[in-house]
Enzyme design. Sequence first.
Site, PDB file in Angstrom:
ATOM      1  N   GLY A 198       0.828  -1.201   0.000  1.00 21.73           N
ATOM      2  CA  GLY A 198       0.000   0.000   0.000  1.00 21.73           C
ATOM      3  C   GLY A 198       0.861   1.249   0.000  1.00 21.73           C
ATOM      4  O   GLY A 198       2.010   1.224  -0.449  1.00 21.73           O
ATOM      5  N   SER A 199       0.295   2.318   0.522  1.00 13.49           N
ATOM      6  CA  SER A 199       0.966   3.614   0.418  1.00 13.49           C
ATOM      7  C   SER A 199       2.039   3.796   1.492  1.00 13.49           C
ATOM      8  O   SER A 199       2.039   3.112   2.521  1.00 13.49           O
ATOM      9  CB  SER A 199      -0.077   4.721   0.549  1.00 13.49           C
ATOM     10  N   GLY A 252       2.199   2.474   5.354  1.00 14.33           N
ATOM     11  CA  GLY A 252       3.334   1.598   5.672  1.00 14.33           C
ATOM     12  C   GLY A 252       4.084   2.104   6.893  1.00 14.33           C
ATOM     13  O   GLY A 252       4.470   1.333   7.781  1.00 14.33           O
ATOM     14  N   GLU A 262       5.712  -3.397   0.738  1.00 13.10           N
ATOM     15  CA  GLU A 262       5.649  -3.121  -0.714  1.00 13.10           C
ATOM     16  C   GLU A 262       4.899  -1.808  -0.871  1.00 13.10           C
ATOM     17  O   GLU A 262       3.669  -1.786  -0.768  1.00 13.10           O
ATOM     18  CB  GLU A 262       4.892  -4.247  -1.431  1.00 13.10           C
ATOM     19  N   CYS A 282       1.433   0.444  -8.851  1.00 16.33           N
ATOM     20  CA  CYS A 282       2.588   0.955  -8.087  1.00 16.33           C
ATOM     21  C   CYS A 282       3.810   1.095  -8.979  1.00 16.33           C
ATOM     22  O   CYS A 282       4.622   1.989  -8.790  1.00 16.33           O
ATOM     23  CB  CYS A 282       2.882   0.036  -6.915  1.00 16.33           C
TER      24      CYS A 282
END
Length: 483
Positions: free
Chosen positions: A233-234, A238, A255, A289
Site C-alpha cells: 500500500g501507500s 506503511g 511493498e 505501483c
Amino acid sequence: MSAFLSDGLARNFVAGEWAEGDDGAVIAVEDPATEDHFADCAKASEASVATALDAARASFDRGDLADMQPSARGRLMLRVAQEIRGIANEGAQLLCRESGKTLDAAFDEFEEAAQYFEYYGGVADKIEGKSIPLGPDYADYTVFEPFGVSAQIVPWNFPVSIAARSLAPSMAAGNSTIIKSPELDPVGLALLGTALERADVPAGAVSILNGIGPDIGAKLVASSQIDQIVFTGSVPTGQAILRAAAEQVTPSLMELGGKSAAVVFEDADLDTFIASLKSGIFYNAGQVCSAMARVLVHRSIYEEAVERAAALANGLSIGHGLDNPDHTPVISALQLSRIEELASTARQDGARVAAGGSRLDRKGHFMAPTILADVNPSSRVAQEEIFGPVTCMTPFETEGEAIAMANGTEFGLVAGVFTRDLARSHRVARKLRAGQVFVNEWFAGGISTPFGGVGKSGFGREKGLEALYNYVRTKNIAISLKG
Ligand code: NAD
C-alpha cells in the site's frame, strides 16, 4: 453467484465460516464508472478479528499446514489454483464492477492468482536448508520454519492478485494467514474464500476480513498474536504499520509506492516505447505501483516522443470496464480529486499539458489520459506518486544526467531503459536505483521474477523464489558428536 453473495452481501471468511459484521454493519461498494451502489460487504467486527486470530494460531499449533507433508501441501495449493480458475468468470464480473478496471484485466487477476498458487505449490517441497561443515565432531544444518500467523494487508488496485501474491508463498511455507481486504473493492477478494473453501484448505489456516484500514487493519497489525506483517500500500500507511510493528518487534515486509522512470535514449525504437507507454501508464488507469510515472527522453527525439505520447493519450477509447475499453475510471471520487489536484500543480510549475490534464466531463470517476511535458524534475508532480493516468516527460542530454534524474526521487520501485545498444542497457540498468529494471518492455517479467523496492518503495521482495524466503525464518541446529 456463489452462496455467500446470493443476497448481495459479501461476508467475511473467518475460520472456515462466512461471518457478518456487528449489527449488520456493512461497507457500501460503488461502481466507479457509474457512481451507482454496486454491493455491500459485511464489515468485520472486533469479534471476527479475535476469532480469525485464535483460529489462525490454533491451526498453526495443530500443524494443519506446517506439519502436512510438503508435497501434500503443494497439491492442496494446486487444488486452490484450480478452484480459483473455477470462480474466475464470476469473480471478474464482480471485480470489474467494483474496481472500475476492464473485464479482461479483472479476469487476468484471477488467472494470475491461480498461477501464484501453482508456482508456490510447486516449490512447497523444495524449501531446503543446508548443512554447514564444522569438522568431524559436529553435525550442523539449517531448516526454514514458517513464522506462524502472517497478517496481510492488501491494497485496492489489484486486490485479488496481490492477495494471492502474498498468500501463496505464505501457505507454501506453512504459515496461517489473515488477509485484510481493501475497503474500496473487497467483493472479488471475498470470493477467493470460496475457492479456499472448495479446495478444503483447513479452517483457520486462511481468513479474509473486510474492514476499514485504520480500524480493523490497525487492530490486526498491532496484535501480539501475529508473527509477521505483509503490507502492500501507500508510504504513510506503511509507516504507521511499521510504528505498530516496532511495538511488538514484528517482522514486516513492505511493498509501497513508486514514481518510476523510463529512460528513452536516442537510438530507442519509438514504436516499442509507445506500446510500453500505453500499458505502463494507462493500464488500470495508471493505478499501478510500478506505473511509468516519469519518462525521460533524449533531447534529439524528445518532441517527437511527446507528440506521439499525446496522440496515444488522445486516441484511447474510454468507457465502462465491462466493455474492455483502453481507459477506465479511477477507483473513487477522492482518488480522482487527488490526481486532478496534483496534475494541476504541473502548469504552475512550468510544465506543458500535452494531453488531458483534468477530469472528463462525464459520469464516473474518469481522469483524462494525461501527458505532461517539460516537467521540472524537482517539481511536486515529478516527485510525488500520482497513482493515476498521468505521466511526466522531461528531456535529457547525457546518460549521466538521465540516470541522476531517474534516481532523483525518494522512491525506487522499478525503472526502464529503452535503447538498441546492448552494452548501454546493461550499464544503465545497473546504475538505476530500483528493485527491478525493464529493458525495452515495461512490465517485462512475471510472477517468477522478484519484485520490490528500495528507499520509500519499501523492503523485502515478492514474486519468484526470492519471495518464499520472506515467509520463513532460518533455524540452525548444531549437534555435538563428541563422546
Ligand atoms: P493504502 O495505504 O491507503 O491502503 C492499503 C491497505 O492498508 C488497505 O487495505 C487499507 O485498508 C489498509 N490500511 C489503511 N490504514 C491502515 C492502518 N493504519 N493499519 C493497517 N492497515 C491500514 O493504499 P491504497 O490506496 O489502497 O493503495 C495504493 C498504494 O499502494 C499506492 O501508494 C501504491 O503505490 C501502493 N502499492 C504498492 C504495491 C507494491 O507491490 N509495491 C502494489 C500495489 C499498490
